[in-house]
Design a protein around this motif. Sequence first.
Motif, PDB file in Angstrom:
ATOM      1  N   UNK A  56       0.770  -1.334  -0.118  1.00 57.47           N
ATOM      2  CA  UNK A  56       0.033  -0.022  -0.051  1.00 57.47           C
ATOM      3  C   UNK A  56       0.835   1.205  -0.046  1.00 57.47           C
ATOM      4  N   UNK A  57       0.444   2.426   0.334  1.00 57.35           N
ATOM      5  CA  UNK A  57       1.215   3.639   0.569  1.00 57.35           C
ATOM      6  C   UNK A  57       1.369   4.077  -0.949  1.00 57.35           C
ATOM      7  N   UNK A  58       2.525   5.211  -1.055  1.00 61.55           N
ATOM      8  CA  UNK A  58       2.772   5.882  -2.377  1.00 61.55           C
ATOM      9  C   UNK A  58       3.986   6.045  -2.451  1.00 61.55           C
ATOM     10  N   UNK A  59       4.579   5.884  -3.452  1.00 60.56           N
ATOM     11  CA  UNK A  59       6.024   6.083  -3.881  1.00 60.56           C
ATOM     12  C   UNK A  59       6.274   7.227  -4.861  1.00 60.56           C
ATOM     13  N   UNK A  60       7.002   8.191  -4.607  1.00 57.77           N
ATOM     14  CA  UNK A  60       6.945   9.367  -5.506  1.00 57.77           C
ATOM     15  C   UNK A  60       8.378   9.892  -5.537  1.00 57.77           C
ATOM     16  N   UNK A  61       8.766  11.215  -5.519  1.00 59.50           N
ATOM     17  CA  UNK A  61       9.878  12.045  -5.641  1.00 59.50           C
ATOM     18  C   UNK A  61       9.602  13.406  -4.955  1.00 59.50           C
ATOM     19  N   UNK A  62      10.804  13.820  -4.470  1.00 56.71           N
ATOM     20  CA  UNK A  62      11.001  14.979  -3.823  1.00 56.71           C
ATOM     21  C   UNK A  62      12.005  15.670  -4.607  1.00 56.71           C
ATOM     22  N   UNK A  63      11.590  16.974  -5.105  1.00 61.00           N
ATOM     23  CA  UNK A  63      12.649  17.994  -5.646  1.00 61.00           C
ATOM     24  C   UNK A  63      13.199  17.956  -6.964  1.00 61.00           C
ATOM     25  N   UNK A  64      12.973  16.420  -7.623  1.00 63.09           N
ATOM     26  CA  UNK A  64      13.566  16.311  -8.935  1.00 63.09           C
ATOM     27  C   UNK A  64      13.096  14.818  -9.170  1.00 63.09           C
ATOM     28  N   UNK A  65      13.479  14.161 -10.378  1.00 54.84           N
ATOM     29  CA  UNK A  65      13.276  12.737 -10.466  1.00 54.84           C
ATOM     30  C   UNK A  65      13.312  11.711  -9.645  1.00 54.84           C
ATOM     31  N   UNK A  66      12.466  10.970  -9.115  1.00 56.32           N
ATOM     32  CA  UNK A  66      12.800  10.043  -8.107  1.00 56.32           C
ATOM     33  C   UNK A  66      13.233   8.603  -8.793  1.00 56.32           C
ATOM     34  N   UNK A  67      14.268   8.311  -8.802  1.00 59.52           N
ATOM     35  CA  UNK A  67      15.038   7.265  -9.144  1.00 59.52           C
ATOM     36  C   UNK A  67      15.076   6.029  -8.199  1.00 59.52           C
ATOM     37  N   UNK A  68      14.741   4.655  -8.865  1.00 57.30           N
ATOM     38  CA  UNK A  68      14.669   3.555  -7.903  1.00 57.30           C
ATOM     39  C   UNK A  68      15.158   2.464  -8.795  1.00 57.30           C
ATOM     40  N   UNK A  69      16.424   1.870  -8.197  1.00 53.22           N
ATOM     41  CA  UNK A  69      16.998   0.820  -8.861  1.00 53.22           C
ATOM     42  C   UNK A  69      17.069  -0.642  -8.238  1.00 53.22           C
ATOM     43  N   UNK A  70      16.109  -0.733  -7.406  1.00 51.46           N
ATOM     44  CA  UNK A  70      16.122  -1.739  -6.492  1.00 51.46           C
ATOM     45  C   UNK A  70      14.826  -2.719  -7.006  1.00 51.46           C
ATOM     46  N   UNK A  71      14.588  -3.655  -6.752  1.00 48.89           N
ATOM     47  CA  UNK A  71      13.334  -4.466  -7.029  1.00 48.89           C
ATOM     48  C   UNK A  71      12.120  -4.030  -6.226  1.00 48.89           C
ATOM     49  N   UNK A  72      11.139  -3.743  -7.030  1.00 51.86           N
ATOM     50  CA  UNK A  72       9.946  -3.145  -6.481  1.00 51.86           C
ATOM     51  C   UNK A  72       8.749  -4.242  -6.462  1.00 51.86           C
ATOM     52  N   UNK A  73       8.513  -4.876  -5.390  1.00 48.56           N
ATOM     53  CA  UNK A  73       7.626  -5.579  -5.291  1.00 48.56           C
ATOM     54  C   UNK A  73       6.029  -5.289  -4.974  1.00 48.56           C
ATOM     55  N   UNK A  74       4.990  -5.254  -5.912  1.00 47.42           N
ATOM     56  CA  UNK A  74       3.717  -4.659  -5.549  1.00 47.42           C
ATOM     57  C   UNK A  74       2.626  -5.559  -5.122  1.00 47.42           C
ATOM     58  N   UNK A  75       2.175  -5.719  -4.129  1.00 44.90           N
ATOM     59  CA  UNK A  75       1.082  -6.490  -3.571  1.00 44.90           C
ATOM     60  C   UNK A  75      -0.091  -5.815  -3.394  1.00 44.90           C
ATOM     61  N   UNK A  76      -1.272  -6.489  -3.700  1.00 49.59           N
ATOM     62  CA  UNK A  76      -2.536  -5.890  -3.324  1.00 49.59           C
ATOM     63  C   UNK A  76      -2.814  -4.906  -4.264  1.00 49.59           C
ATOM     64  N   UNK A  77      -3.874  -4.039  -3.883  1.00 48.71           N
ATOM     65  CA  UNK A  77      -4.677  -3.132  -4.656  1.00 48.71           C
ATOM     66  C   UNK A  77      -4.462  -1.831  -4.775  1.00 48.71           C
ATOM     67  N   UNK A  78      -3.650  -1.571  -3.506  1.00 41.39           N
ATOM     68  CA  UNK A  78      -3.788   0.298  -3.208  1.00 41.39           C
ATOM     69  C   UNK A  78      -2.589   0.929  -3.120  1.00 41.39           C
ATOM     70  N   UNK A  79      -1.456   0.036  -3.868  1.00 42.50           N
ATOM     71  CA  UNK A  79      -0.199   0.836  -3.901  1.00 42.50           C
ATOM     72  C   UNK A  79      -0.350   1.951  -5.007  1.00 42.50           C
ATOM     73  N   UNK A  80       0.238   3.080  -4.686  1.00 41.19           N
ATOM     74  CA  UNK A  80       0.142   4.339  -5.658  1.00 41.19           C
ATOM     75  C   UNK A  80       1.571   4.891  -6.089  1.00 41.19           C
ATOM     76  N   UNK A  81       1.991   5.150  -7.282  1.00 40.63           N
ATOM     77  CA  UNK A  81       2.845   5.785  -7.837  1.00 40.63           C
ATOM     78  C   UNK A  81       2.516   7.371  -7.865  1.00 40.63           C
ATOM     79  N   UNK A  82       2.800   8.568  -7.334  1.00 38.97           N
ATOM     80  CA  UNK A  82       2.258   9.841  -7.586  1.00 38.97           C
ATOM     81  C   UNK A  82       3.397  10.339  -8.544  1.00 38.97           C
ATOM     82  N   UNK A  83       2.929  11.278  -9.572  1.00 36.51           N
ATOM     83  CA  UNK A  83       3.860  12.044 -10.416  1.00 36.51           C
ATOM     84  C   UNK A  83       3.619  13.527  -9.834  1.00 36.51           C
TER      85      UNK A  83
END
Length: 204
Positions: A56-83
């Motif tokens: 669940x929860x929200x993944x995003x960025x602060x100040x500039x592009x938010x870069x993620x290079x680890x494995x991101x596992x998505x479970x359930x139906x409520x996870x959000x990426x905010x732009x």
Amino acid sequence: SIPILIGFSNQIEKDFFERFITVSGIGANPLTVNGGQVGNAAYLGAAVPNPITLNGGTLGAIGETGRYSGVITVNGTSAIVTLADLLVPGTARNVQVEAPGKLTGAGTLNVAGNGTGLLDLASTLTDLTGSIKVQPNAIVRAAGSGSLGTAGTPLTVTIEGGTLRLWNLANDDFNANVAVAVASTIEVVGSAGTVSARSRALAT
């Protein structure tokens, strides 16, 4: 990256920051998000390498592009990426998933738009078997074969008023199942690098 001067309003904040940056191993530890927000801040100057589990929860960025290079596992139906910037919601930000990281899991990732920000699936290692929902004013950019899954593990992209941008420079097969819930757009960018000539507005 540009150095940023960090100030503190009191001694407690300064002490906390000094302790936080000395914690050993914090850059590699797995993170589990059940709610709240996780953002890659501009002053970090690098991609977040942590494996992240989104329950669940929200993944995003602060100040500039938010870069993620680890494995991101998505479970359930409520996870959000905010732009939208997590601290300045009126400002659009990009979020990028890059190799060796990838999207995986069987859940649903909801992409919340803010006009010009995009979720950049720059990693071609995606094996998410769930779905991505592209909400109004959101853009999802798929950077070649494998960014939307493989032939054996395709994911479903449901466009709910947003834009799916296929970065197709080598006649790639994107493998995904695409569903259009409301009037939406699919853009195909070829070797010429133009989007507008290949845009298609789609309705159900």
